[in-house]
Design an enzyme around this catalytic site. Structure first.
Site, PDB file in Angstrom:
ATOM      1  N   ASP A  81       0.820  -1.212   0.000  1.00 28.12           N
ATOM      2  CA  ASP A  81       0.000   0.000   0.000  1.00 28.12           C
ATOM      3  C   ASP A  81       0.852   1.259   0.000  1.00 28.12           C
ATOM      4  OD1 ASP A  81      -1.874  -2.063   0.765  1.00 28.12           O
ATOM      5  OD2 ASP A  81      -3.215  -0.464   1.412  1.00 28.12           O
ATOM      6  N   CYS A 122       0.513  -8.043   4.765  1.00 26.70           N
ATOM      7  CA  CYS A 122       0.117  -6.660   4.480  1.00 26.70           C
ATOM      8  C   CYS A 122      -1.373  -6.515   4.212  1.00 26.70           C
ATOM      9  CB  CYS A 122       0.977  -6.096   3.356  1.00 26.70           C
ATOM     10  SG  CYS A 122       2.672  -5.782   3.924  1.00 26.70           S
ATOM     11  N   ASP A 123      -1.765  -5.279   3.961  1.00 31.40           N
ATOM     12  CA  ASP A 123      -3.146  -4.830   4.100  1.00 31.40           C
ATOM     13  C   ASP A 123      -4.198  -5.686   3.397  1.00 31.40           C
ATOM     14  OD1 ASP A 123      -1.354  -2.796   4.866  1.00 31.40           O
ATOM     15  OD2 ASP A 123      -2.901  -1.291   4.659  1.00 31.40           O
ATOM     16  N   LYS A 124      -4.004  -5.994   2.133  1.00 27.70           N
ATOM     17  CA  LYS A 124      -5.020  -6.751   1.401  1.00 27.70           C
ATOM     18  C   LYS A 124      -4.652  -8.220   1.271  1.00 27.70           C
ATOM     19  CE  LYS A 124      -6.663  -2.730   1.104  1.00 27.70           C
ATOM     20  NZ  LYS A 124      -5.555  -2.152   1.874  1.00 27.70           N
ATOM     21  N   CYS A 194       3.938  -2.338   8.698  1.00 31.12           N
ATOM     22  CA  CYS A 194       4.176  -0.999   9.252  1.00 31.12           C
ATOM     23  C   CYS A 194       3.905  -0.951  10.759  1.00 31.12           C
ATOM     24  CB  CYS A 194       3.325   0.027   8.524  1.00 31.12           C
ATOM     25  SG  CYS A 194       3.795   0.203   6.783  1.00 31.12           S
ATOM     26  N   GLU A 445      -7.250   4.446  -1.032  1.00 32.29           N
ATOM     27  CA  GLU A 445      -7.294   5.087   0.277  1.00 32.29           C
ATOM     28  C   GLU A 445      -6.856   6.541   0.156  1.00 32.29           C
ATOM     29  OE1 GLU A 445      -4.731   2.563   2.580  1.00 32.29           O
ATOM     30  OE2 GLU A 445      -2.991   3.828   2.211  1.00 32.29           O
ATOM     31  N   SER A 471      -6.299   5.011   5.228  1.00 30.59           N
ATOM     32  CA  SER A 471      -5.269   4.135   5.770  1.00 30.59           C
ATOM     33  C   SER A 471      -5.495   3.965   7.262  1.00 30.59           C
ATOM     34  CB  SER A 471      -3.887   4.745   5.516  1.00 30.59           C
ATOM     35  OG  SER A 471      -2.904   4.107   6.294  1.00 30.59           O
TER      36      SER A 471
END
EC number: 4.2.1.9
Length: 555
Positions: A81, A122-124, A194, A445, A471
């Site tokens: 991201d 990670c995010d997705k 992160c 985002e 985010s």
């Protein structure tokens, strides 16, 4: 004597060619006689959260083999991201979630593995892998790579988003070019997801809460030896599930997803978790999970944990405070404790071994929480008839109720330019539209506009309302996921500069103070804004994606 094989594809004469193909890569009859466990290895050296996953994969392989299985590894995409933000690449991030799910499905159903280890961070990628597990209904265990260590600047801890804030500091003359370069060099000190409670770490915590990863695993830092040990134990755990016939849909149930929602509210996690939990719920064969259901939990679950960006305490602090298990221990009376987990035991047994936190500044009691309501909430009103999502945990008290004057932008870059040029005044509510699943397309985002407001000293007096996402690192007053989105004729597409907007987080309302008669006039002249797209997947995603209120799933 005829050899026997656990995997049904390898059995008998019909399995001879398949056995021969595996033998071409060095697999022996002994190895092929055991359960075949697929490891989804999302390693890439292009994404920090996935840089250490090859090491985790090796440990998981050892665990599988020690417990009597044979490991077979395959990969899928893992876009970052942070690297995709601020340009057209961000439009591909949410759609990648459903591609990851489909790619895992294709490989597993083609090879008919007996179980799965899912490695991602990670995010997705995390929700994509959990969606695949729910869809496939095999014995499966998820393991994330863990959060990175925080950056340290002038004696204070930050996550990597300090770089974006530093752009505003430099713009205002608060730091020199040399200081800016120093910040860039220290911002991301090691591999891992992160270092704040963004979507990546939130979803790792959701996996643990719903029982799909080992207790205590979600927030172990990426660089700790314990992270390698957990990967090994993940390999042994999946073999336990295979032997007992415990599949993903035994673990991912309506009740276990409600446990994840309780944790989301209790820790004030990323707003993106809402749409991901909706998607996992659907993939598990449980149907639609409404936004209203989240609001019910938001009103009754207290926020007992506070982690950066909602507080000064980072993911390492949260780990040292006991992480997910300590929060769930605090909220045990609110959980479905009979839910099965990947340990092969119910949640109640896992929590018997959990401890209350020793760091009350990070995790408070249920009786004396940070906030009586949950850290994530759903707003409705004439500007968001189907709902909008907000994160009270990251909103200053003075902005919980605010009225402001609308300033409308049709894209994220346009809004960022205006903010950095000083064209946005205190008291403005920025309306960012045509950034939803179809209008974006891809529902990018709106990370940068919020960070630009921070850098320009406007985050305490302005808000952003959008049909895009935010985010998990953002803080301030922002409302995302506005549904219906502008592209589908939502009211957000009718807002004009100068309109009054009222945001009432405690009252769960989002109102555009324009009469129905005026809105009817505007609608007569309304046409959706069309963005020119390159040939490829975004055109497909625009056509098949559902509303943000339904998890933005691709069907």
């Amino acid at each position: 004597m005829e050899k026997t094989y656990y995997n049904h594809l390898l059995q008998g004469d019909a399995g001879a060619l398949k056995r021969a193909l595996y033998k071409s890569m060095g697999f022996t009859d002994e190895a092929l006689s055991k359960p075949l466990i697929g490891i989804v290895n999302t390693y890439t050296n292009a994404t920090p959260g996935h840089y250490n996953i090859n090491e985790l994969c090796r440990q998981a392989e050892k665990g599988i083999e020690a417990a009597g299985g044979t490991a077979m590894t395959f990969g899928t995409i893992a876009p970052c991201d942070g690297i995709a933000e601020g340009h057209e690449g961000m439009r591909y991030i949410l759609p990648s979630r459903d591609l990851i799910t489909a790619s895992v499905e294709c490989m597993v159903r083609a090879h008919r593995f007996d179980g799965l280890v899912l490695l991602g961070s990670c995010d997705k990628i995390v929700p994509g892998l959990l969606m695949a597990a729910a869809r496939l209904d095999l014995p499966a265990v998820f393991c994330n790579s863990g959060p990175m260590m925080p950056a340290c600047y002038k004696g204070k801890h930050y996550d990597g988003n300090i770089v974006t804030e530093a752009v505003g500091w430099k713009q205002r003359g608060e730091i020199t070019e040399e200081e800016f370069s120093d910040i860039e060099n220290l911002a991301e000190p090691c591999a891992g997801s992160c270092a704040m409670l963004g979507t990546a770490n939130t979803m790792g915590c959701m996996a643990e809460a719903m029982g799909m990863s080992l207790p205590g695993s979600a927030v172990i830092p990426a660089v700790y030896a314990k992270r390698l040990q957990i990967a090994y134990e993940t390999g042994t755990a999946v073999m336990g599930l295979v032997k007992r016939g415990i599949t993903s849909r035994t673990i991912i149930t309506r009740e276990s997803i409600e446990n994840a929602i309780v944790l989301l509210m209790a820790m004030g996690g990323s707003t993106n978790a809402i749409m991901h939990l909706q998607a996992i719920h659907k993939e598990a064969g449980l149907g639609a999970l409404s936004l209203e259901r989240f609001d019910v939990f938001s009103r009754k679950v207290p926020q007992v944990a506070s982690v950066y960006p909602a507080s000064p305490y980072d993911m390492v602090d949260f780990y040292e405070a006991g992480g997910v298990q300590a929060v769930m221990k605090e909220l045990e009376p609110m959980l479905h404790c009979r839910c099965m987990t990947v340990t092969g035991e119910p949640l109640s047994s896992n929590l018997e071994r959990a401890s209350y936190t020793g760091r009350r500044e990070v995790i408070k009691t249920r009786e004396e929480p940070f906030h009586r309501d949950g850290g994530v909430a759903v707003l409705t009103g004439n500007l968001a008839p189907l709902g909008g999502v907000v994160k009270p945990a990251a909103i200053p008290c003075e902005l919980m109720r605010m009225a402001g004057t609308a300033k409308v932008y049709q894209s994220e870059p346009e809004a960022c330019r205006a903010i950095l040029k000083g064209e946005v005044s205190p008291g403005t509510i920025i309306v960012l539209r045509y950034e939803g699943p179809k209008g974006g397309p891809g529902m990018p985002e709106m990370y940068r506009p919020m960070k630009c407001l921070e850098g320009m000293g406007l985050a305490s007096s302005c808000a952003i309302v959008t049909d895009g996402r935010f985010s998990g690192s953002n803080r301030g007053c922002f409302v995302g996921h506005i549904s219906p989105e502008a592209y589908e004729g939502g009211t957000i597409g009718l807002v004009e500069d100068g309109d009054e907007i009222r945001i009432d987080v405690p009252g769960r309302r989002l109102e555009l103070k324009v009469s129905q008669e005026e809105l009817k006039k505007r609608r007569k002249n309304w046409k959706p804004a069309e963005k020119k797209l390159a040939d490829g997947y975004l055109n497909t995603y625009r056509r098949i994606s559902k509303s943000a209120a339904e998890g933005a799933v691709a069907e």
